[in-house]
Each structure stands twice: as structure tokens, then as C-alpha cells.
Write an enzyme that holds these catalytic residues in place. Structure first.
Site, PDB file in Angstrom:
ATOM      1  N   SER A 126     -12.273 -19.749 -40.712  1.00  0.00           N
ATOM      2  CA  SER A 126     -12.175 -20.725 -39.625  1.00  0.00           C
ATOM      3  C   SER A 126     -13.274 -21.780 -39.683  1.00  0.00           C
ATOM      4  O   SER A 126     -14.427 -21.487 -40.034  1.00  0.00           O
ATOM      5  CB  SER A 126     -12.293 -19.976 -38.293  1.00  0.00           C
ATOM      6  OG  SER A 126     -12.557 -20.863 -37.249  1.00  0.00           O
ATOM      7  N   GLU A 128     -14.699 -22.735 -37.208  1.00  0.00           N
ATOM      8  CA  GLU A 128     -15.718 -22.300 -36.239  1.00  0.00           C
ATOM      9  C   GLU A 128     -16.972 -21.786 -36.962  1.00  0.00           C
ATOM     10  O   GLU A 128     -18.051 -21.743 -36.384  1.00  0.00           O
ATOM     11  CB  GLU A 128     -15.161 -21.189 -35.348  1.00  0.00           C
ATOM     12  CG  GLU A 128     -14.305 -21.677 -34.210  1.00  0.00           C
ATOM     13  CD  GLU A 128     -15.088 -22.472 -33.165  1.00  0.00           C
ATOM     14  OE1 GLU A 128     -16.015 -21.909 -32.573  1.00  0.00           O
ATOM     15  OE2 GLU A 128     -14.778 -23.651 -32.969  1.00  0.00           O
ATOM     16  N   TYR A 150     -17.034 -14.531 -32.214  1.00  0.00           N
ATOM     17  CA  TYR A 150     -15.860 -14.742 -33.070  1.00  0.00           C
ATOM     18  C   TYR A 150     -16.268 -15.395 -34.393  1.00  0.00           C
ATOM     19  O   TYR A 150     -15.880 -14.940 -35.479  1.00  0.00           O
ATOM     20  CB  TYR A 150     -14.842 -15.629 -32.331  1.00  0.00           C
ATOM     21  CG  TYR A 150     -13.754 -16.190 -33.209  1.00  0.00           C
ATOM     22  CD1 TYR A 150     -12.648 -15.428 -33.555  1.00  0.00           C
ATOM     23  CD2 TYR A 150     -13.837 -17.498 -33.704  1.00  0.00           C
ATOM     24  CE1 TYR A 150     -11.647 -15.946 -34.377  1.00  0.00           C
ATOM     25  CE2 TYR A 150     -12.840 -18.018 -34.515  1.00  0.00           C
ATOM     26  CZ  TYR A 150     -11.754 -17.247 -34.856  1.00  0.00           C
ATOM     27  OH  TYR A 150     -10.771 -17.756 -35.660  1.00  0.00           O
TER      28      TYR A 150
END
Ligand code: GDD
Length: 328
Positions: A126, A128, A150
Site C-alpha cells: 500500500s 500508506e 495498518y
């Protein structure tokens, strides 16, 4: 089982990406198997997909599942993928999105050694992971600075995937996917939350929309385009890691303008800022550079931001119309 057909196993098949990837692989002639976690409905998953119960938080049946399915390709899309929820459930998130990757990789390594099967592995990494990004746009060489439980779990999964490639020669790829949306997006992610609310407000089904940080900026693409990149990574000669992005970034404000504007609504009359939706640490701006995927895989996004917002808003308007009809 028809041995001429390629066989794919998708974890997290009940999610947005699982449904688009299943459709793509079925259209290419694959036999598609999907792993669904306990308590999850099959979602938009096509009926041709063979469903199996399994959970990356457990992992005890992964070996048996690989033995039964004998996949040529495994796509790991399973995760607790909601960033804000990961602050409330950090250990569960790390267990599924981090350790879960390792459980699956280890099961594949053992399965390959025992059967001699060659399995290609895709890991849903990801954007992120870039978090407080040290440069813009972000590429495959940009260092990670995760800003949530996460994102930390995804960094762990990323490096386990690289390590299984380097240590055991596994054909393992990381797709570093920037935000990707569609009418099938879960309703708690900001884009879908906005388009769903705009449509319901238009039809008088709700009046207010409560949101968090409107200044955050994301590189939003269409999920249907992004699953094609996953597949291309596993067809390439060499396993590698790729950024998948549009190269354009927009704020949550911009998204509100586009979605409410599509329905001739003024969002400032309906949106309330609610601290409940602010995160303990925020990722301010993400913008990806997918040059490597474009040049090596021949991949490029087809749906641009405005088209994506219209697609989602129009689909949610139809949904709200059905809802309204049921109400009357
Ligand atoms: N969910 C949500 N709800 N986000 C809000 C809200 C709200 O009410 N209000 C503002 N936001 C802001 C968030 O703070 C964030 O900056 C941005 O909108 C996007 O939030 P999400 O749609 O929840 O997505 P995300 O960027 O945190 O994560 C998604 O994309 C990642 C790829 O970069 C998820 O799909 C992740 O699983 C994925 O890895």
C-alpha cells in the site's frame, strides 16, 4: 479440475479488489478460487468463483487449501484494510495484514518444496507505507515512513515478500497500490462515504454528512484498472515491486466539489467536521509515479479522477433511488 486452465487463488475475494480481479481472471479463462474469512459475505464476488473458508489470522488450513487448489498464482488481498480502525484494533490488524502475509508465504514455500509446483505470489502492498512521505511523487525507491498500525503491518508484509523472493527464489511481487475506488468500495472509505451521502441527500434520504480531515490529498484511481496491474506483475519474466498510481492528487475538498457538483448540490451546506473521524496520525499527501509499471508492464490507468467520481456518484444515485422506492 481442468489442468489446461490456469488456476488462481485470491485471499480477500469478497472485497472490492477481489471482485474485479475475479472478473478479470475468469474472462482470461482462469479457474478462480477465493478465500473468504469467517463471517464475511461473498460481496460482489462472481458466482463462478469457488469459495473456501480461511483466515490469515489463523493460517492452520493454508497448507491444506494450497494442496486442494494447486494454484499457479496466489493474490493476497486479505487484510484489515481500514486505516482508522487499525488505531482501535492494532494487534488484530498487525496479525492479519502483517503476520498473515508471512503465514501465507511460508505455506507457499512448504507447498512448493513438497509438490514441486511453481506458484507466483502477489502481495497487496500500500501507498500508506510512504506515510509522511520524504519526496513527491513516490516511487519504488522512496523510503517508507508508516503512520498507522495498518501501514506498519503493510511494511512488514512488504519486506517478508521481498525476503521470500531473495531467500527462496519465490516469484513474489509487491504491488504498491495508491488509493483505488469504485462503486463497490466499502462505505466507510471517504470516497464512497461521500458519493453515497451526496446521492442520499439529493433524494432527501439524509441531510448531513460527518467527515474528518478535508485537507488530506490522495492519488485516487479506479480499482478495475488496478487489478489489471496485479495480473500483469505475475505474467512478467521477473518478480519485482511496482508503484501503481495515476500520478494526480486531489484533496477530500476536491472530491466533495466533484461529487456534490455532479448532483447540483453545495456540500458546504451539508458537511460537518466531526473529530470522531480524525486520525491520531495523518498522511497528508500521496502522489505516485507509476513509470516503472508503465514501461516494464505496459500498464496505465484508463479512468481519470472526474470520470471516477461521476461513475461512483451515478451508481450511488441509482442505489438511493431504489432505496427511496422501497421506502414509499
Ligand atoms: N475513511 C474516512 N472517513 N476518511 C476520511 C474521513 C471520513 O469520514 N474524513 C476525512 N477522511 C480522510 C482520511 O483522514 C484520509 O486522509 C483520507 O480521507 C482517505 O481516507 P480513506 O478513504 O479511509 O483511505 P486511506 O487513504 O486511509 O486508505 C486507503 O487507501 C490505502 C492506499 O493508499 C485504504 O484503502 C487502505 O487500505 C489502502 O492501503
Amino acid at each position: 479440475m481442468n489442468s489446461d486452465r490456469p488456476v488462481a487463488l485470491i485471499t480477500g475475494v469478497s472485497g472490492q479488489d477481489g471482485s474485479y480481479l475475479s472478473e478479470l481472471l475468469l474472462a482470461k479463462g482462469y479457474q478462480v478460487h477465493g478465500m473468504v474469512a469467517c463471517g464475511h459475505a461473498p460481496g460482489h464476488c462472481p458466482p463462478e468463483v469457488v469459495l473456501h473458508h480461511g483466515d490469515l489470522a489463523d493460517g492452520s488450513n493454508l497448507g491444506a487449501l494450497l494442496d486442494a487448489v494447486r494454484p499457479h498464482e496466489v493474490y493476497n488481498l486479505a487484510a484489515q484494510s481500514h486505516v482508522q480502525l487499525s488505531f482501535e484494533m492494532p494487534v488484530y490488524t498487525a496479525n492479519v495484514a502483517g503476520l498473515g502475509v508471512l503465514r501465507l508465504l511460508e505455506a507457499i514455500r512448504i507447498h512448493q518444496a513438497r509438490t514441486g509446483d511453481a506458484v507466483r505470489f502477489y502481495q497487496a502492498s500500500s501507498s500508506e507505507m510512504f506515510g509522511r512521505a520524504v519526496e513527491t511523487p513516490q516511487t519504488e525507491r522512496t523510503p517508507f515512513h508508516p503512520r498507522s498500525p495498518y501501514a506498519c503491518a503493510k511494511v512488514f508484509g512488504y519486506w517478508q515478500t521481498v525476503n521470500y523472493r531473495e531467500a527462496y527464489g519465490l516469484f513474489a511481487c509487491n504491488g504498491i497500490l495508491f488509493n483505488h475506488e469504485s462503486p463497490r468500495r466499502g462505505e466507510t472509505f471517504v470516497t464512497r462515504k461521500i458519493t453515497r451521502a451526496a446521492a442520499r441527500i439529493k433524494l432527501g434520504l439524509q441531510h448531513e454528512l460527518r467527515l474528518g480531515n478535508l485537507d488530506a490529498s490522495r492519488d485516487w484511481g479506479f480499482a478495475g484498472d488496478y487489478v489489471e496491474a496485479m495480473w500483469r506483475m505475475l505474467q512478467y519474466d521477473q518478480p519485482d515491486d511496482y508503484v501503481i498510481a495515476t500520478g494526480c492528487t486531489h484533496t477530500v475538498h476536491d472530491f466533495l466539489d466533484a461529487a456534490f457538483g455532479r448532483l447540483d448540490l453545495d456540500w458546504t451546506r451539508h458537511v460537518q467536521i466531526d473529530p470522531l473521524f480524525l486520525r491520531p496520525a495523518e498522511v497528508d499527501v500521496l502522489r505516485g509515479d507509476a513509470t516503472k509499471a508503465r514501461t516494464q508492464l505496459g500498464w496505465q490507468p484508463r479512468v481519470a479522477f472526474d470520470e471516477l467520481v461521476c461513475m461512483m456518484t451515478d451508481a450511488d444515485l441509482q442505489l438511493a433511488q431504489r432505496e427511496k422506492r422501497m421506502e414509499t
